[in-house]
Design a protein around this motif. Structure first.
Motif, PDB file in Angstrom:
ATOM      1  N   PHE A 192      22.401  -2.781 -23.789  1.00 40.12           N
ATOM      2  CA  PHE A 192      21.134  -3.500 -23.781  1.00 40.12           C
ATOM      3  C   PHE A 192      20.412  -3.189 -22.472  1.00 40.12           C
ATOM      4  O   PHE A 192      21.029  -3.173 -21.402  1.00 40.12           O
ATOM      5  N   ILE A 193      19.112  -2.944 -22.556  1.00 41.57           N
ATOM      6  CA  ILE A 193      18.328  -2.628 -21.364  1.00 41.57           C
ATOM      7  C   ILE A 193      17.231  -3.666 -21.221  1.00 41.57           C
ATOM      8  O   ILE A 193      16.260  -3.694 -21.995  1.00 41.57           O
ATOM      9  N   VAL A 194      17.400  -4.561 -20.260  1.00 43.21           N
ATOM     10  CA  VAL A 194      16.420  -5.624 -20.007  1.00 43.21           C
ATOM     11  C   VAL A 194      15.261  -5.027 -19.224  1.00 43.21           C
ATOM     12  O   VAL A 194      15.462  -4.355 -18.206  1.00 43.21           O
ATOM     13  N   LEU A 195      14.041  -5.281 -19.695  1.00 41.05           N
ATOM     14  CA  LEU A 195      12.854  -4.647 -19.100  1.00 41.05           C
ATOM     15  C   LEU A 195      11.787  -5.676 -18.790  1.00 41.05           C
ATOM     16  O   LEU A 195      11.556  -6.620 -19.559  1.00 41.05           O
ATOM     17  N   ASP A 196      11.118  -5.488 -17.650  1.00 44.24           N
ATOM     18  CA  ASP A 196       9.944  -6.307 -17.334  1.00 44.24           C
ATOM     19  C   ASP A 196       8.954  -5.482 -16.522  1.00 44.24           C
ATOM     20  O   ASP A 196       9.344  -4.659 -15.698  1.00 44.24           O
ATOM     21  N   THR A 197       7.680  -5.691 -16.794  1.00 44.20           N
ATOM     22  CA  THR A 197       6.615  -5.055 -16.012  1.00 44.20           C
ATOM     23  C   THR A 197       5.652  -6.125 -15.529  1.00 44.20           C
ATOM     24  O   THR A 197       5.509  -7.184 -16.153  1.00 44.20           O
ATOM     25  N   GLU A 198       5.004  -5.840 -14.420  1.00 50.18           N
ATOM     26  CA  GLU A 198       3.877  -6.663 -13.966  1.00 50.18           C
ATOM     27  C   GLU A 198       2.632  -5.799 -14.066  1.00 50.18           C
ATOM     28  O   GLU A 198       2.650  -4.613 -13.695  1.00 50.18           O
ATOM     29  N   THR A 199       1.557  -6.379 -14.572  1.00 51.37           N
ATOM     30  CA  THR A 199       0.347  -5.611 -14.853  1.00 51.37           C
ATOM     31  C   THR A 199      -0.892  -6.309 -14.315  1.00 51.37           C
ATOM     32  O   THR A 199      -0.879  -7.530 -14.102  1.00 51.37           O
ATOM     33  N   THR A 200      -1.948  -5.544 -14.121  1.00 49.49           N
ATOM     34  CA  THR A 200      -3.186  -6.099 -13.547  1.00 49.49           C
ATOM     35  C   THR A 200      -3.955  -6.961 -14.541  1.00 49.49           C
ATOM     36  O   THR A 200      -4.923  -7.618 -14.161  1.00 49.49           O
ATOM     37  N   GLY A 201      -3.550  -6.936 -15.795  1.00 50.24           N
ATOM     38  CA  GLY A 201      -4.207  -7.724 -16.837  1.00 50.24           C
ATOM     39  C   GLY A 201      -3.416  -7.578 -18.124  1.00 50.24           C
ATOM     40  O   GLY A 201      -2.231  -7.248 -18.090  1.00 50.24           O
TER      41      GLY A 201
ATOM     42  N   LYS B  45      -7.150 -11.066  -7.800  1.00 50.88           N
ATOM     43  CA  LYS B  45      -6.630 -12.142  -6.951  1.00 50.88           C
ATOM     44  C   LYS B  45      -5.749 -13.107  -7.734  1.00 50.88           C
ATOM     45  O   LYS B  45      -4.711 -13.566  -7.239  1.00 50.88           O
ATOM     46  N   GLU B  46      -6.154 -13.422  -8.983  1.00 42.97           N
ATOM     47  CA  GLU B  46      -5.361 -14.373  -9.746  1.00 42.97           C
ATOM     48  C   GLU B  46      -3.984 -13.802 -10.098  1.00 42.97           C
ATOM     49  O   GLU B  46      -2.994 -14.536 -10.191  1.00 42.97           O
ATOM     50  N   ILE B  47      -3.904 -12.486 -10.264  1.00 43.26           N
ATOM     51  CA  ILE B  47      -2.615 -11.851 -10.540  1.00 43.26           C
ATOM     52  C   ILE B  47      -1.760 -11.833  -9.279  1.00 43.26           C
ATOM     53  O   ILE B  47      -0.550 -12.057  -9.319  1.00 43.26           O
ATOM     54  N   SER B  48      -2.394 -11.601  -8.141  1.00 50.22           N
ATOM     55  CA  SER B  48      -1.663 -11.635  -6.864  1.00 50.22           C
ATOM     56  C   SER B  48      -1.119 -13.028  -6.583  1.00 50.22           C
ATOM     57  O   SER B  48       0.000 -13.190  -6.087  1.00 50.22           O
TER      58      SER B  48
ATOM     59  N   THR C 158      -2.763  -5.802  -3.612  1.00 49.26           N
ATOM     60  CA  THR C 158      -3.147  -4.389  -3.615  1.00 49.26           C
ATOM     61  C   THR C 158      -2.575  -3.674  -2.395  1.00 49.26           C
ATOM     62  O   THR C 158      -2.116  -2.522  -2.486  1.00 49.26           O
ATOM     63  N   LYS C 159      -2.561  -4.355  -1.254  1.00 48.81           N
ATOM     64  CA  LYS C 159      -2.017  -3.768  -0.026  1.00 48.81           C
ATOM     65  C   LYS C 159      -0.529  -3.447  -0.186  1.00 48.81           C
ATOM     66  O   LYS C 159      -0.040  -2.431   0.330  1.00 48.81           O
ATOM     67  N   ASP C 160       0.197  -4.290  -0.910  1.00 49.73           N
ATOM     68  CA  ASP C 160       1.640  -4.094  -1.093  1.00 49.73           C
ATOM     69  C   ASP C 160       1.966  -2.814  -1.862  1.00 49.73           C
ATOM     70  O   ASP C 160       3.046  -2.237  -1.685  1.00 49.73           O
ATOM     71  N   VAL C 161       1.061  -2.389  -2.739  1.00 49.14           N
ATOM     72  CA  VAL C 161       1.346  -1.226  -3.583  1.00 49.14           C
ATOM     73  C   VAL C 161       0.584   0.022  -3.131  1.00 49.14           C
ATOM     74  O   VAL C 161       0.675   1.066  -3.782  1.00 49.14           O
ATOM     75  N   LYS C 162      -0.112  -0.076  -2.019  1.00 48.01           N
ATOM     76  CA  LYS C 162      -0.939   1.040  -1.552  1.00 48.01           C
ATOM     77  C   LYS C 162      -0.123   2.306  -1.334  1.00 48.01           C
ATOM     78  O   LYS C 162      -0.565   3.419  -1.660  1.00 48.01           O
ATOM     79  N   GLU C 163       1.082   2.172  -0.784  1.00 47.43           N
ATOM     80  CA  GLU C 163       1.924   3.333  -0.498  1.00 47.43           C
ATOM     81  C   GLU C 163       2.970   3.574  -1.591  1.00 47.43           C
ATOM     82  O   GLU C 163       3.824   4.452  -1.452  1.00 47.43           O
TER      83      GLU C 163
ATOM     84  N   PRO D 210      18.604 -20.786 -12.876  1.00 46.35           N
ATOM     85  CA  PRO D 210      17.572 -20.944 -11.842  1.00 46.35           C
ATOM     86  C   PRO D 210      16.438 -19.945 -12.022  1.00 46.35           C
ATOM     87  O   PRO D 210      16.677 -18.780 -12.370  1.00 46.35           O
ATOM     88  N   CYS D 211      15.212 -20.409 -11.808  1.00 45.95           N
ATOM     89  CA  CYS D 211      14.031 -19.535 -11.959  1.00 45.95           C
ATOM     90  C   CYS D 211      13.339 -19.373 -10.610  1.00 45.95           C
ATOM     91  O   CYS D 211      12.356 -20.058 -10.317  1.00 45.95           O
ATOM     92  N   GLN D 212      13.837 -18.486  -9.798  1.00 47.89           N
ATOM     93  CA  GLN D 212      13.237 -18.228  -8.491  1.00 47.89           C
ATOM     94  C   GLN D 212      12.389 -16.957  -8.548  1.00 47.89           C
ATOM     95  O   GLN D 212      12.727 -15.992  -9.231  1.00 47.89           O
ATOM     96  N   ASN D 213      11.269 -16.981  -7.803  1.00 50.85           N
ATOM     97  CA  ASN D 213      10.365 -15.821  -7.704  1.00 50.85           C
ATOM     98  C   ASN D 213       9.883 -15.340  -9.071  1.00 50.85           C
ATOM     99  O   ASN D 213       9.835 -14.135  -9.342  1.00 50.85           O
ATOM    100  N   ARG D 214       9.540 -16.289  -9.927  1.00 48.70           N
ATOM    101  CA  ARG D 214       9.032 -15.937 -11.245  1.00 48.70           C
ATOM    102  C   ARG D 214       7.802 -15.048 -11.150  1.00 48.70           C
ATOM    103  O   ARG D 214       7.027 -15.130 -10.206  1.00 48.70           O
ATOM    104  N   HIS D 215       7.624 -14.206 -12.155  1.00 47.31           N
ATOM    105  CA  HIS D 215       6.510 -13.267 -12.260  1.00 47.31           C
ATOM    106  C   HIS D 215       6.587 -12.133 -11.238  1.00 47.31           C
ATOM    107  O   HIS D 215       5.579 -11.496 -10.942  1.00 47.31           O
ATOM    108  N   GLN D 216       7.798 -11.920 -10.715  1.00 50.11           N
ATOM    109  CA  GLN D 216       8.099 -10.677 -10.018  1.00 50.11           C
ATOM    110  C   GLN D 216       9.108  -9.944 -10.896  1.00 50.11           C
ATOM    111  O   GLN D 216      10.114 -10.535 -11.309  1.00 50.11           O
ATOM    112  N   ALA D 217       8.839  -8.691 -11.185  1.00 50.63           N
ATOM    113  CA  ALA D 217       9.597  -7.982 -12.223  1.00 50.63           C
ATOM    114  C   ALA D 217      11.102  -8.017 -11.983  1.00 50.63           C
ATOM    115  O   ALA D 217      11.874  -8.285 -12.908  1.00 50.63           O
TER     116      ALA D 217
END
Length: 245
Positions: free
Chosen positions: A65-74, A112-115, A122-127, A204-211
């Protein structure tokens, strides 16, 4: 012999991309990286690799089984929304046997709402690498098993949109929806969110919405569900499919 500057480096980079797909050296054909023939060949190998999946009679402890999650701009890849984070975990016999995570430079601003939701700006993913640079590694990690996730159709929609634009292909391996699996195996619910399913099992649900954090939560959820399968006498992949119909 090709004496063009950078040819050896490009070839090495291309070969690494292919090996990330899980290919062996004997499977790599001759030719120039980036050629039409190679692009067509990659599409064919994507299909063949995806077809090498678990048989219905495979016992659940042997299924990958391969558990997958992505975060997207919309939520609309067809309208230009992009992936900016990917994480996954490979699970077999109720054990994590491999993990993947990467930030992705989406090439556009993260709203901003996604951040605020994800804690990623955006700064976090610049590099961070572009999806083109990580695609083969991601595809290689997802190959050979059954992909599973919460609202997995969202993740598939974004990856397939990219694959169609880039390779005129799509993910062929089967996918399971964790929300449905949770409802069917517990006999309760509904579980409209990952939080609700995790709460049911006291995960426990820590740091939700981080992939990467969401993949850890989903992995714990899957372990609990596989334990329920044992209790219910669900032994094979076919048994599982019948149970969740």
């Amino acid at each position: 012999m090709n004496n063009q500057p950078g040819f050896d480096g490009n070839l090495k980079q291309f070969m690494n991309r292919l090996f990330n797909l899980g290919l062996k050296r004997g499977e790599v054909p001759p030719g120039s990286p980036g050629s039409f023939q190679h692009e067509a060949w990659i599409r064919r190998m994507l299909k063949e690799k995806a077809s090498r999946r678990a048989d219905l009679q495979t016992r659940l402890e042997d299924v990958l089984f391969i558990v997958l999650d992505t975060e997207t701009t919309g939520f609309r890849p067809e309208h230009g929304d992009q992936i900016f984070s990917v994480a996954a975990a490979r699970i077999q016999n109720r054990s994590v046997i491999g993990e993947f995570r990467s930030l992705i430079n989406p090439g556009i601003e993260i709203p901003k709402e996604i951040s605020l939701l994800t804690g990623i700006t955006t700064k976090d993913v610049k590099e961070a690498p572009a999806l083109d640079e990580k695609a083969e590694e991601i595809l290689g990690f997802l190959s050979g098993g059954i992909v599973i996730g919460y609202h997995i159709s969202h993740d598939y929609a974004f990856l397939n949109h990219y694959l169609w634009r880039r390779y005129r292909s799509s993910l062929k391996q089967p996918a399971l929806e964790l929300a449905l699996l949770t409802e069917r195996l517990t006999g309760e619910g509904p579980f409209p969110s990952l939080d609700s399913a995790a709460d049911y099992f006291n995960i426990p649900c820590q740091n939700r919405h981080q992939a990467d954090a969401d993949v850890r939560i989903m992995s714990s959820l899957l372990m609990n569900l596989l334990r329920l399968c044992i209790e219910k006498g669900i032994e094979t992949l076919e048994d599982l499919y019948i149970h969740i119909k």
